[in-house]
Design a protein around this motif. Structure first.
Motif, PDB file in Angstrom:
ATOM      1  N   UNK A   1       0.862  -1.113   0.120  1.00 44.70           N
ATOM      2  CA  UNK A   1       0.082  -0.143  -0.060  1.00 44.70           C
ATOM      3  C   UNK A   1       0.734   1.409  -0.232  1.00 44.70           C
ATOM      4  N   UNK A   2       0.374   2.128  -0.737  1.00 41.73           N
ATOM      5  CA  UNK A   2       0.891   3.555  -0.713  1.00 41.73           C
ATOM      6  C   UNK A   2       0.087   4.543   0.189  1.00 41.73           C
ATOM      7  N   UNK A   3      -1.023   4.076   0.841  1.00 46.38           N
ATOM      8  CA  UNK A   3      -1.772   4.944   1.272  1.00 46.38           C
ATOM      9  C   UNK A   3      -3.361   4.982   0.393  1.00 46.38           C
ATOM     10  N   UNK A   4      -3.037   5.817  -0.781  1.00 46.04           N
ATOM     11  CA  UNK A   4      -4.232   5.702  -1.667  1.00 46.04           C
ATOM     12  C   UNK A   4      -4.330   4.668  -2.541  1.00 46.04           C
ATOM     13  N   UNK A   5      -3.244   3.960  -2.867  1.00 43.55           N
ATOM     14  CA  UNK A   5      -3.209   2.901  -3.950  1.00 43.55           C
ATOM     15  C   UNK A   5      -2.967   1.654  -3.119  1.00 43.55           C
ATOM     16  N   UNK A   6      -3.167   0.481  -3.833  1.00 42.45           N
ATOM     17  CA  UNK A   6      -2.652  -0.882  -3.578  1.00 42.45           C
ATOM     18  C   UNK A   6      -1.883  -1.211  -4.775  1.00 42.45           C
ATOM     19  N   UNK A   7      -0.854  -1.695  -4.446  1.00 43.78           N
ATOM     20  CA  UNK A   7      -0.102  -2.432  -5.630  1.00 43.78           C
ATOM     21  C   UNK A   7      -0.135  -3.921  -5.642  1.00 43.78           C
ATOM     22  N   UNK A   8      -0.826  -4.568  -6.526  1.00 44.52           N
ATOM     23  CA  UNK A   8      -1.434  -5.927  -6.556  1.00 44.52           C
ATOM     24  C   UNK A   8      -0.569  -6.789  -7.316  1.00 44.52           C
ATOM     25  N   UNK A   9       0.143  -7.589  -6.942  1.00 39.70           N
ATOM     26  CA  UNK A   9       1.039  -8.403  -7.902  1.00 39.70           C
ATOM     27  C   UNK A   9       0.449  -9.830  -7.995  1.00 39.70           C
TER      28      UNK A   9
ATOM     29  N   UNK B   1      -0.643  -4.793 -10.639  1.00 40.93           N
ATOM     30  CA  UNK B   1      -1.693  -3.636 -10.983  1.00 40.93           C
ATOM     31  C   UNK B   1      -1.808  -2.655  -9.850  1.00 40.93           C
ATOM     32  N   UNK B   2      -2.396  -1.606 -10.127  1.00 40.96           N
ATOM     33  CA  UNK B   2      -2.759  -0.508  -9.264  1.00 40.96           C
ATOM     34  C   UNK B   2      -4.176  -0.402  -9.045  1.00 40.96           C
ATOM     35  N   UNK B   3      -4.649  -0.639  -7.692  1.00 39.87           N
ATOM     36  CA  UNK B   3      -5.942  -0.424  -7.579  1.00 39.87           C
ATOM     37  C   UNK B   3      -6.397   0.502  -6.273  1.00 39.87           C
ATOM     38  N   UNK B   4      -7.192   1.634  -6.471  1.00 39.01           N
ATOM     39  CA  UNK B   4      -7.721   2.497  -5.295  1.00 39.01           C
ATOM     40  C   UNK B   4      -7.698   1.396  -4.108  1.00 39.01           C
ATOM     41  N   UNK B   5      -7.101   1.969  -2.894  1.00 40.55           N
ATOM     42  CA  UNK B   5      -7.172   1.030  -1.543  1.00 40.55           C
ATOM     43  C   UNK B   5      -8.342   0.575  -1.125  1.00 40.55           C
ATOM     44  N   UNK B   6      -9.490   1.534  -1.329  1.00 37.48           N
ATOM     45  CA  UNK B   6     -10.954   1.142  -0.597  1.00 37.48           C
ATOM     46  C   UNK B   6     -11.304   0.240  -1.746  1.00 37.48           C
ATOM     47  N   UNK B   7     -11.037   0.104  -2.991  1.00 40.26           N
ATOM     48  CA  UNK B   7     -11.786  -0.745  -3.807  1.00 40.26           C
ATOM     49  C   UNK B   7     -10.987  -2.177  -3.787  1.00 40.26           C
TER      50      UNK B   7
END
Length: 376
Positions: free
Chosen positions: A298-306, A317-323
């Motif tokens: 997590x970067x705070x606003x985004x999740x980096x999902x491998x 991929x990059x996903x908004x953290x709340x989603x």
């Protein structure tokens, strides 16, 4: 001033730095030359300024052959990355310099030079700095002085080489907006070199993407961002995920890939490559999905999902953290593509392709990263 560049080439020893550059720039237009180091951007700018000469080709400004003119006769204003101010001169003298060294027949009177300098300092909002030396100025203030010196001679063309490269990020953002307003007000035909995509897209009317001495694409910022014309442009603009796919009736297909959001492609059936940005790829939980979540950060606003497949290949991929709160390690997923560009044999998908091969079976979904880094 209109600029016409035709079939321009430049070679240093055996290295082709410019390979047949063709470019037309309208009067009052602000054009960005954008590309990685070594793409030929600065060499092209120097040729326009008269600081270098092409091996072949032509350069005309308002119908005049500029290759027949010396640099001092071209009235081109040049702003360098590191300002190149005279350290022993005060701000007002730095700005006045270009006027004071004009040939006597063209040189304004001392009173006219003072008036022009005062006008520019007010315009650039640096009147309070008139009697300071460059060492007493901040980086942003020095850049304004450098711009004032370039504009003092009422240049036919204003050339800027990485004008904000020596400044920190916050100052760069502020100066970009300020420079755009200045150039729109002055209506000066301007060309600036940068390797910063955000800078080029925010400032320029049109962007020229260069790579390995060639122009890869020319267009408005949004056009280029949404529709990169070549794999080189796609990679350079951040479409770093490359997915081997198959086109069938204009639709992109691959196991575990939902590409229904993409428009139909005017391209023959057969294998192709889909380029996408990590933020345009969304993992969707599916019990029988061919991918699994291998890592989440997590970067705070985004999740980096491998995500990885059973063959060990992976893509981030990059996903908004709340989603992305529903995602967990080891979870099986499919991949939904929100946006992307398709190429086949180096050509955009909209280009008619050769007859497809007889084997039209779906190809396995595999992921590659444009940086060629290991995806283990």
């Amino acid at each position: 001033m209109t600029i016409e560049i035709a079939d321009l080439t430049r070679r240093f020893d055996r290295t082709e730095v410019l390979r047949g550059i063709n470019l037309a720039i309208a009067e009052g237009e602000l054009v960005a030359l954008l590309g990685p180091s070594g793409s030929g951007k600065t060499t092209l700018l120097k040729i326009i300024a008269g600081l270098d000469w092409p091996d072949t080709g032509s350069l005309t400004v308002n119908g005049q052959d500029w290759l027949a003119k010396r640099a001092q006769d071209r009235r081109a204003g040049f702003v360098f990355q590191h300002y190149a101010l005279f350290p022993h001169m005060k701000v007002r003298d730095n700005i006045a310099f270009g006027l004071t060294v004009l040939p006597r027949r063209d040189r304004p009177s001392a009173a006219a030079i003072r008036a022009r300098v005062d006008e520019l300092m007010r315009f650039l909002q640096i009147s309070a700095l008139a009697d300071r030396f460059p060492a007493e100025l901040s980086g942003g203030q020095r850049q304004r002085v450098a711009l004032g010196r370039a504009m003092a001679i009422s240049p036919a063309v204003l050339l800027l080489d990485e004008p904000f490269g020596a400044l920190d990020a916050l100052v760069r953002r502020d100066l970009r907006r300020w420079l755009r307003d200045v150039l729109e007000t002055s209506k000066t035909t301007s060309i600036f070199v940068t390797h910063d995509q955000e800078e080029a897209f925010e400032l320029a009317d049109r962007v020229v993407i260069m790579g390995a001495g060639r122009i890869e694409q020319i267009g408005r910022p949004d056009e280029i961002y949404d529709h990169p014309a070549t794999p080189f442009v796609a990679r350079f603009l951040g479409l770093s995920v490359e997915l081997p796919v198959r086109l069938r009736a204009g639709r992109v297909e691959a196991p575990g890939l939902d590409a229904t959001a993409l428009p139909r492609r005017a391209m023959a059936d057969g294998p192709a490559m889909l380029f996408a940005r990590p933020a345009d790829l969304a993992p969707v939980p599916a019990q029988d999905g061919p991918l699994r979540v291998a890592a989440i950060s997590s970067t705070g606003a985004l999740l980096h999902v491998q995500l990885t497949d059973d063959g060990g290949l992976a893509v981030e991929t990059e996903v908004p953290r709340r989603r992305g709160l529903h995602l967990s390690l080891g979870q099986r997923v499919t991949l939904r593509v929100e946006a992307g560009q398709v190429f086949r044999d180096g050509a955009p998908a909209e280009t008619p392709a050769e007859t497809p091969a007889a084997d039209s079976r779906p190809v396995p979904l595999r992921y590659e990263h444009s940086s060629k880094e290991s995806l283990r």
